[in-house]
Design a protein around this motif. Structure first.
Motif, PDB file in Angstrom:
ATOM      1  N   LEU A 107      -2.658  13.051   2.743  1.00  0.00           N
ATOM      2  CA  LEU A 107      -1.515  12.418   3.400  1.00  0.00           C
ATOM      3  C   LEU A 107      -1.891  11.039   3.942  1.00  0.00           C
ATOM      4  N   ARG A 108      -3.134  10.886   4.409  1.00  0.00           N
ATOM      5  CA  ARG A 108      -3.570   9.591   4.915  1.00  0.00           C
ATOM      6  C   ARG A 108      -3.642   8.571   3.778  1.00  0.00           C
ATOM      7  N   GLN A 109      -4.105   9.004   2.611  1.00  0.00           N
ATOM      8  CA  GLN A 109      -4.237   8.085   1.489  1.00  0.00           C
ATOM      9  C   GLN A 109      -2.877   7.718   0.890  1.00  0.00           C
ATOM     10  N   ILE A 110      -1.891   8.581   1.023  1.00  0.00           N
ATOM     11  CA  ILE A 110      -0.558   8.268   0.503  1.00  0.00           C
ATOM     12  C   ILE A 110      -0.003   7.020   1.187  1.00  0.00           C
ATOM     13  N   HIS A 111      -0.246   6.879   2.493  1.00  0.00           N
ATOM     14  CA  HIS A 111       0.243   5.713   3.230  1.00  0.00           C
ATOM     15  C   HIS A 111      -0.338   4.418   2.652  1.00  0.00           C
ATOM     16  N   ASP A 112      -1.643   4.412   2.389  1.00  0.00           N
ATOM     17  CA  ASP A 112      -2.274   3.213   1.824  1.00  0.00           C
ATOM     18  C   ASP A 112      -1.762   2.913   0.421  1.00  0.00           C
ATOM     19  N   GLU A 113      -1.567   3.948  -0.390  1.00  0.00           N
ATOM     20  CA  GLU A 113      -1.047   3.744  -1.744  1.00  0.00           C
ATOM     21  C   GLU A 113       0.381   3.205  -1.710  1.00  0.00           C
ATOM     22  N   ARG A 152       1.754   1.345   0.650  1.00  0.00           N
ATOM     23  CA  ARG A 152       1.711  -0.066   1.047  1.00  0.00           C
ATOM     24  C   ARG A 152       1.210  -0.931  -0.111  1.00  0.00           C
ATOM     25  N   ARG A 153       0.254  -0.433  -0.868  1.00  0.00           N
ATOM     26  CA  ARG A 153      -0.255  -1.187  -2.000  1.00  0.00           C
ATOM     27  C   ARG A 153       0.802  -1.311  -3.091  1.00  0.00           C
ATOM     28  N   PHE A 154       1.602  -0.258  -3.295  1.00  0.00           N
ATOM     29  CA  PHE A 154       2.652  -0.292  -4.304  1.00  0.00           C
ATOM     30  C   PHE A 154       3.710  -1.337  -3.955  1.00  0.00           C
ATOM     31  N   TRP A 155       4.104  -1.389  -2.691  1.00  0.00           N
ATOM     32  CA  TRP A 155       5.118  -2.359  -2.271  1.00  0.00           C
ATOM     33  C   TRP A 155       4.504  -3.700  -1.889  1.00  0.00           C
TER      34      TRP A 155
END
Length: 79
Positions: A44-50, A52-55
């Protein structure tokens, strides 16, 4: 007969939501359960970074008044 059916259906409606899921998500063993919960938390923590990177929210804004050269370290100066 109808009264008993109505009473049993009302009791079922009141008791079923508090009973939990039929299949447990985590193991009954505390050590295995802690490992599974830590893996889920890390995912779940890594989903946030992904996200932000996607957008592209992790990039510097082009509207900033400060110049950003985009490199990793400080800008190289010529001697």
């Amino acid at each position: 007969m109808l009264r008993r059916l109505l009473l049993s259906s009302v009791m079922a409606i009141l008791l079923i939501p508090g009973s939990g899921c039929i299949l447990n998500q985590y193991s009954a063993d505390p050590m295995v359960r802690m490992e599974e919960m830590m893996i889920d938390s890390e995912n779940l923590r890594q989903i946030h970074d992904e996200w932000r990177r996607f957008w592209m929210n992790d990039q510097p804004s082009h509207l900033t008044p400060y110049r950003v050269h985009g490199g990793v370290g400080p800008a190289a100066s010529s001697p």
